[in-house]
Design a protein around this motif. Structure first.
Motif, mmCIF file in Angstrom:
data_model
loop_
_atom_site.group_PDB
_atom_site.id
_atom_site.type_symbol
_atom_site.label_atom_id
_atom_site.label_comp_id
_atom_site.label_asym_id
_atom_site.label_seq_id
_atom_site.Cartn_x
_atom_site.Cartn_y
_atom_site.Cartn_z
ATOM 1 N N VAL A 1 11.496 24.820 -25.174
ATOM 2 C CA VAL A 1 11.528 23.089 -24.501
ATOM 3 C C VAL A 1 11.232 22.970 -22.964
ATOM 4 C CG1 VAL A 1 12.524 21.026 -24.161
ATOM 5 C CG2 VAL A 1 13.994 22.459 -25.695
ATOM 6 N N LEU A 2 9.488 22.537 -23.663
ATOM 7 C CA LEU A 2 9.044 21.782 -22.145
ATOM 8 C C LEU A 2 9.423 20.721 -22.083
ATOM 9 C CD1 LEU A 2 7.114 22.366 -19.740
ATOM 10 C CD2 LEU A 2 4.919 22.869 -22.043
ATOM 11 N N THR A 3 9.149 19.718 -21.200
ATOM 12 C CA THR A 3 10.012 18.587 -20.777
ATOM 13 C C THR A 3 8.544 18.373 -19.824
ATOM 14 O OG1 THR A 3 12.301 19.014 -20.630
ATOM 15 C CG2 THR A 3 11.424 16.971 -19.803
ATOM 16 N N VAL A 4 7.856 17.175 -20.095
ATOM 17 C CA VAL A 4 6.409 16.891 -19.150
ATOM 18 C C VAL A 4 6.801 14.992 -18.826
ATOM 19 C CG1 VAL A 4 5.080 18.368 -20.271
ATOM 20 C CG2 VAL A 4 4.819 15.081 -21.085
ATOM 21 N N ARG A 5 6.519 14.942 -17.793
ATOM 22 C CA ARG A 5 6.425 13.690 -17.156
ATOM 23 C C ARG A 5 5.974 12.267 -17.864
ATOM 24 N NH1 ARG A 5 7.220 13.892 -10.626
ATOM 25 N NH2 ARG A 5 7.965 16.126 -11.044
ATOM 26 N N GLY B 1 5.960 17.201 -29.438
ATOM 27 C CA GLY B 1 6.154 17.615 -30.508
ATOM 28 C C GLY B 1 6.269 19.279 -30.941
ATOM 29 N N ALA B 2 5.981 19.681 -32.067
ATOM 30 C CA ALA B 2 6.279 21.341 -31.826
ATOM 31 C C ALA B 2 4.954 22.073 -31.909
ATOM 32 C CB ALA B 2 7.160 21.606 -33.478
ATOM 33 N N TYR B 3 5.821 23.315 -30.749
ATOM 34 C CA TYR B 3 3.966 23.919 -31.108
ATOM 35 C C TYR B 3 4.638 25.217 -31.305
ATOM 36 C CZ TYR B 3 1.629 20.140 -28.983
ATOM 37 O OH TYR B 3 1.103 18.623 -28.386
ATOM 38 N N ARG C 1 8.385 29.339 -31.232
ATOM 39 C CA ARG C 1 8.113 28.293 -30.928
ATOM 40 C C ARG C 1 8.875 27.184 -29.880
ATOM 41 N NH1 ARG C 1 9.014 30.403 -36.269
ATOM 42 N NH2 ARG C 1 7.850 29.545 -37.654
ATOM 43 N N PHE C 2 8.039 25.946 -29.900
ATOM 44 C CA PHE C 2 8.438 25.207 -28.780
ATOM 45 C C PHE C 2 8.374 23.832 -28.543
ATOM 46 C CE2 PHE C 2 4.462 26.681 -26.886
ATOM 47 C CZ PHE C 2 4.027 25.504 -26.379
ATOM 48 N N MET C 3 9.181 22.679 -28.129
ATOM 49 C CA MET C 3 9.214 21.468 -28.041
ATOM 50 C C MET C 3 8.261 21.691 -26.961
ATOM 51 S SD MET C 3 10.169 20.557 -30.991
ATOM 52 C CE MET C 3 10.160 19.074 -31.244
ATOM 53 N N VAL C 4 7.570 20.628 -27.036
ATOM 54 C CA VAL C 4 7.109 19.285 -25.796
ATOM 55 C C VAL C 4 8.076 18.166 -25.695
ATOM 56 C CG1 VAL C 4 4.844 18.195 -24.612
ATOM 57 C CG2 VAL C 4 4.321 20.457 -25.326
ATOM 58 N N ARG C 5 8.288 17.710 -24.966
ATOM 59 C CA ARG C 5 9.268 16.119 -24.821
ATOM 60 C C ARG C 5 9.004 15.931 -23.685
ATOM 61 N NH1 ARG C 5 15.372 19.048 -26.446
ATOM 62 N NH2 ARG C 5 14.988 19.176 -28.258
ATOM 63 N N MET C 6 8.869 14.725 -23.247
ATOM 64 C CA MET C 6 8.669 13.128 -22.540
ATOM 65 C C MET C 6 10.323 13.513 -21.683
ATOM 66 S SD MET C 6 5.438 11.845 -22.283
ATOM 67 C CE MET C 6 5.719 9.907 -21.675
ATOM 68 N N ARG C 7 9.703 13.457 -20.508
ATOM 69 C CA ARG C 7 11.049 12.737 -19.470
ATOM 70 C C ARG C 7 11.573 11.956 -19.727
ATOM 71 N NH1 ARG C 7 10.208 15.306 -13.714
ATOM 72 N NH2 ARG C 7 11.044 17.424 -15.153
ATOM 73 N N GLU C 8 13.360 11.881 -19.936
ATOM 74 C CA GLU C 8 14.347 10.543 -20.423
ATOM 75 C C GLU C 8 13.790 9.484 -18.534
ATOM 76 O OE1 GLU C 8 17.134 10.915 -21.725
ATOM 77 O OE2 GLU C 8 16.692 11.913 -23.307
ATOM 78 N N THR C 9 13.167 8.684 -18.859
ATOM 79 C CA THR C 9 13.283 7.362 -17.304
ATOM 80 C C THR C 9 14.610 6.819 -17.410
ATOM 81 O OG1 THR C 9 12.630 5.718 -18.728
ATOM 82 C CG2 THR C 9 10.682 7.529 -17.562
ATOM 83 N N PRO C 10 15.337 7.151 -16.434
ATOM 84 C CA PRO C 10 16.765 6.037 -16.268
ATOM 85 C C PRO C 10 17.076 4.792 -16.200
ATOM 86 C CG PRO C 10 15.617 7.816 -14.092
ATOM 87 C CD PRO C 10 14.728 7.855 -14.756
ATOM 88 N N THR C 11 17.420 4.566 -16.466
ATOM 89 C CA THR C 11 17.327 3.006 -17.044
ATOM 90 C C THR C 11 18.732 2.174 -15.991
ATOM 91 O OG1 THR C 11 19.779 2.982 -19.123
ATOM 92 C CG2 THR C 11 17.373 3.210 -19.552
#
Length: 151
Positions: A40-44, A124-126, A141-151
């Motif tokens: 998993v690659l988490t991006v801002r 998504g998936a790459y 296989r790996f996923m690129v996901r957006m970092r969750e922002t705190p609420t």
């Protein structure tokens, strides 16, 4: 691709180690790995430019393989199978047997690949698709996901 039949079926080159890492080096038949085994690659934000990622590979070539090299190919694809990079990494890998290798022992070749400044336009998936002599042997296989922002 040529195949070798030893009476119990055919043997062909394979990838027996493949992993994603933050950094990988290959030296003296060994892989030196930093931050390895992620998926998993988490991006801002998107698009995201990832500064560096590595792939560690060990290719196994069976005893008796007739060729002196195999062609290793690596392509980065999105979840729809489209190429993410402008081209495919393609390189011949020599498989000459060293004189000290005992008869019947497979030959292994390690490779470390570094990819810099890859731009991911979507979450998504790459997958890095690894082929030998044109045959797909592995998909990292790996996923690129957006970092969750705190609420």
């Amino acid at each position: 691709m040529a195949q070798v039949d030893f009476g119990g079926g055919t043997l062909e080159p394979s990838v027996d180690i493949a992993l994603l890492a933050d950094a990988v080096q290959a030296s003296q038949g060994k892989l030196f790995v930093l931050g390895g085994g992620w998926d998993v690659l988490t991006v801002r934000s998107l698009p995201a430019r990832h500064p560096s990622m590595g792939i560690g590979l060990r290719v196994r070539v069976p005893w008796g393989w007739p060729g002196e090299s195999v062609v290793l190919e690596v392509e980065l694809q999105d979840e729809d199978g489209r190429s993410v990079l402008p081209g495919t990494l393609k390189a011949p890998v020599p498989v000459r047997r060293p004189p000290h290798l005992p008869e019947g022992q497979d030959l292994t070749v390690v490779r470390a690949l570094t990819f810099t400044n890859i731009v991911f336009r979507e979450a998504g998936a790459y997958s890095f698709v690894v082929s030998i002599d044109g045959d797909v042997k592995e998909r990292l296989r790996f996923m690129v996901r957006m970092r969750e922002t705190p609420t």
